[in-house]
Design a protein around this motif. Structure first.
Motif, short mmCIF file in Angstrom:
data_model
loop_
_atom_site.label_atom_id
_atom_site.label_comp_id
_atom_site.label_asym_id
_atom_site.label_seq_id
_atom_site.Cartn_x
_atom_site.Cartn_y
_atom_site.Cartn_z
N SER A 48 62.82 35.07 -27.25
CA SER A 48 64.00 35.03 -26.38
C SER A 48 64.69 33.67 -26.45
N LEU A 51 66.59 33.43 -29.63
CA LEU A 51 67.81 34.23 -29.60
C LEU A 51 68.88 33.55 -28.73
N ASP A 52 68.43 32.99 -27.57
CA ASP A 52 69.37 32.28 -26.69
C ASP A 52 70.00 31.08 -27.40
N ALA A 55 72.40 32.32 -29.83
CA ALA A 55 73.56 32.91 -29.14
C ALA A 55 74.46 31.85 -28.52
N TYR A 101 77.21 40.57 -30.06
CA TYR A 101 75.99 40.74 -29.26
C TYR A 101 75.72 42.21 -28.98
N LEU A 103 73.13 44.14 -26.52
CA LEU A 103 72.17 43.83 -25.47
C LEU A 103 71.27 45.01 -25.19
N GLN A 104 70.21 44.74 -24.43
CA GLN A 104 69.14 45.73 -24.27
C GLN A 104 69.66 47.08 -23.78
N THR A 105 70.44 47.06 -22.71
CA THR A 105 71.02 48.33 -22.25
C THR A 105 72.52 48.34 -22.48
N GLY A 107 74.95 46.36 -22.19
CA GLY A 107 75.76 45.29 -21.60
C GLY A 107 77.24 45.64 -21.61
N LEU A 108 77.52 46.96 -21.58
CA LEU A 108 78.93 47.37 -21.52
C LEU A 108 79.44 47.15 -20.11
N LEU A 109 80.74 46.87 -20.00
CA LEU A 109 81.33 46.71 -18.67
C LEU A 109 81.56 48.10 -18.08
N ARG A 165 80.98 47.30 -30.45
CA ARG A 165 81.57 46.13 -29.81
C ARG A 165 81.11 44.85 -30.50
N ASP A 177 69.23 41.90 -28.79
CA ASP A 177 68.03 41.61 -28.01
C ASP A 177 67.41 42.93 -27.54
#
Lengths: 255, 401
Positions: A48, A51-52, A55, A101, A103-105, A107-109, A165, A177
């Motif tokens: 992590s 990756l951070d 990123a 990016y 993201l795990q789930t 990270g969509l708005l 995206r 991630d």
């Protein structure tokens, strides 16, 4: 032969949490343009943190060299200098131009449609390419979902939208991630396949953080290994690129 | 960049519209009663002030007793910005004359008070311009008693008791107009200062060559015993009154009634300001808390926005746009509620109570300040949430906590 896209050398980051300090040291890490890498290992191994750092979301405590060389022979960007400068606007600009990016789930708005979610990185770069958006949605099999809101999609469809995206603005590097952690095995396989295929097709470098070596191996991701060490008296991890063909286990990354 | 973030903030409001409509409704619920209260205060005070303002006698400063005012004094008064009209006046005892309709039965003459007038006399308005050396304006009472109307000629005369016994001079004058009943209630004639001065001179035993009235001729500056004075507005009366009293003059005004209304306005405004400040700061605090909570709830999304490369200074626009939008929608609702309430109040009460005036009303300027104030409250309430957004780390967006 592919050029390197990211070069790190002598990068150190100390992290403090409830349990105490934990350090991650990257002696030398060169990621090749168009390559696909897996930072695989159990939680707490330092993936992590790596990756951070990649990123541009975590400031390295020390970085002898941290350079991003965008595709197309454009001028290299000295990220170590950008951090030293500390300008949020400059780091933000590098993130929105050169990095995608997943993201795990997802990270969509939740409050804009899938199409608007996918288009957002392009809009932030003052570019809007409707044709590319449709083409990506077709490649990822989510054309029918574009007008919907993320809440109306399955988790797998959301991850596909997140991949679109991450690619829409043609970034040099895509960071993912745990992109399949929330999915059932079948959906996880499809999403990982799409992620690897589509980033390769767009010529972007892919770095996936995952705890699932088997899947990483199956998709021929080059492992980045983490070796436990003590850094300045604190427990930590040393990050290195495993030689081609070797698995993460073979590199001795997992204690 | 800021436009994109503002767009996302609006889309968030639209997506969570039920929540944001509740925030806006709460804003309207606080603002609408304030608008109605202010509208009532303004309507009532305006009506009272309007009643005072419409009657020029409320602006009159009446001097008591006889004094010696010279031309310099009148010039000084006329030059003041708060003086609308000033004209010399002779001793009240000598300022009368007889009027008679030609050919009328003897004994039908009227004793009229003579009032000097000139252009700009607030009591006569445009009629004042028609007064000349041989033209007068009659009060309505005098006109009725004499049975003459505008355009007719009447005989005017004055008498004096001199060494040679009772003397009389006559002057035929035209009735240029008849003043409104409100201008002067008794038998009176508005005359030129020239004629009034001639009457006083002649009754003092002097001659008036211009009119062929015999008597001794004395030279020297003409002094006047009194004046007619009108303030520019009703709010200038008390200052003029105080200045004249400082000169040792005794005056009568209606300043007490004017002061009462000014004080009423001041007290009502103070009460309104206190109520408005308490209500709006209470609401601003609750809106600030709501916007802060929304930022906390949207923390993941905001950190994703930051991760995608939106710099801090653009990201902090997010709650500000929402605060201002809530205030704008709330303001619209409050104005609609106010319009409904004002229409109801005006229909129910105004016709009986205020002679048709609107009991509850706001000027466009009031609506504009309410709008500016509301948007400012929305923006200020969002500042705290905005500071919270600035502290959101893009790294938070990378993973689920």
């Amino acid at each position: 032969m592919a050029d390197d896209v990211v070069r790190l050398e002598g990068v150190l980051r100390l992290r403090r949490n409830g349990a105490g300090a934990f350090a991650v040291r990257i002696e030398k890490l060169d990621l090749a343009a168009g390559g696909a890498y897996a930072a695989a290992g159990p939680s707490g191994c330092g993936k992590s943190t790596l990756l951070d750092i990649l990123a541009l979301a975590l400031r390295p405590d020390r970085a002898e060299r941290f350079v991003l060389e965008p595709a197309g022979g454009r001028e290299a960007i000295d990220i170590a200098a950008a951090w030293a400068d500390g300008s949020d606007a400059i780091l933000g600009r590098i993130r929105r131009r050169h990095i995608g990016y997943v993201l795990q789930t997802g990270g969509l708005l939740p409050f804009v449609t899938v199409a608007d979610n996918i288009a957002l990185p392009a809009r932030l770069n003052a570019r809007s390419d409707r044709a590319r958006l449709i083409a990506l949605a077709e490649r990822l099999g989510i054309v029918d979902q574009l007008a919907k809101y993320p809440a109306d999609l399955s988790v797998g469809q959301r991850q596909r939208a997140a991949i679109a995206r991450a690619l829409i603005h043609r970034p040099s590097i895509v960071l993912a991630d745990e992109p399949t952690a929330a999915l059932d095995p079948e959906a996880a396989e499809i999403v990982m396949t799409l992620l690897v295929e589509q980033t390769r097709r767009d010529g972007a470098t892919l770095v996936v953080a995952t705890h699932d070596h088997i899947r990483a191996q199956r998709h021929a991701l080059v492992p980045i290994s983490f070796a436990p060490v003590r850094i300045g008296g604190a427990p930590g991890s040393s990050v290195a690129l495993a030689p081609h063909g070797q698995s993460a286990e073979a590199a001795g990354a997992v204690p | 960049m800021i436009r994109i973030v503002a767009g996302l903030a609006l889309r968030d409001c639209l997506y969570d519209r039920r929540l944001f409509i509740c925030f806006a409704a709460a804003f309207a619920a606080v603002l609408a009663p304030l608008l109605v209260i202010y509208g009532l205060k303004f309507g009532v005070v305006e009506h009272l002030v309007g009643t005072l303002r419409d009657d020029p006698r409320n602006r009159e400063i009446v001097g008591a007793g006889n004094h010696n005012f010279d031309a310099a004094w009148f010039a000084r008064m006329a030059a003041r910005a708060d003086v609308a009209f000033v004209i010399p006046r002779t001793r009240a005892l000598w300022a009368t004359g007889f009027l008679e309709k030609p050919g009328a039965v003897a004994g039908r003459s009227v004793t009229a008070e003579l009032i000097p007038t000139a252009d700009g006399d607030p009591l006569l308005g445009p009629l004042a311009a028609q007064v000349g050396p041989r033209a007068i304006v009659l009060s309505q009472a005098a006109s009725r008693r004499l049975g003459v109307d505008a355009g007719e000629t009447v005989n005017f005369w004055v008498v004096r008791d001199g060494a040679a016994g009772r003397e009389r001079v006559d002057l035929p004058v035209t009735v240029a107009a008849v003043a409104s009943a409100a201008a002067f209630a008794r038998d009176g004639a508005f005359v030129s200062l020239e004629l009034l001065t001639a009457v006083e001179d002649w009754r003092d035993g002097r001659g008036v060559p211009a009119l062929g009235w015999a008597g001794e001729i004395r030279n020297g500056a003409r002094l006047y015993a009194n004046y007619r004075l009108f303030a520019r507005t009703i709010f200038d009366v008390s200052r003029l009154e105080a200045d004249l009293q400082r000169e040792g003059l005794e005056v009568r005004t209606r300043s007490a009634e004017i002061e009462a209304i000014v004080a009423l306005d001041r007290n009502l405004s103070l009460v309104f300001v206190v109520v408005a400040v308490i209500a709006m700061s209470g609401y601003a605090l609750s809106l600030a808390a709501s916007l802060w909570a929304n930022v906390e709830r949207k923390r993941r999304e905001l950190s994703v926005i930051r991760l995608l490369g939106v710099p801090r200074r653009a990201a902090r626009v997010f709650p500000i746009v929402q605060g201002v939008l809530i205030a704008a929608v709330g303001l619209t609702g409050a104005l609609a509620l106010y319009a409904a309430a004002a229409t109801l109040i005006n229909n129910l009460y105004a016709s009986d109570y205020l002679e048709g005036a609107e009991l509850c009303r706001l000027l466009p300027a009031h609506v504009a300040s309410a709008a500016a104030g509301s948007l400012a409250v929305g923006a200020i309430a969002s500042l705290l949430a905005s500071l919270r957004v600035v502290r959101i780390d893009p790294a938070e967006g990378l993973r689920d906590e």
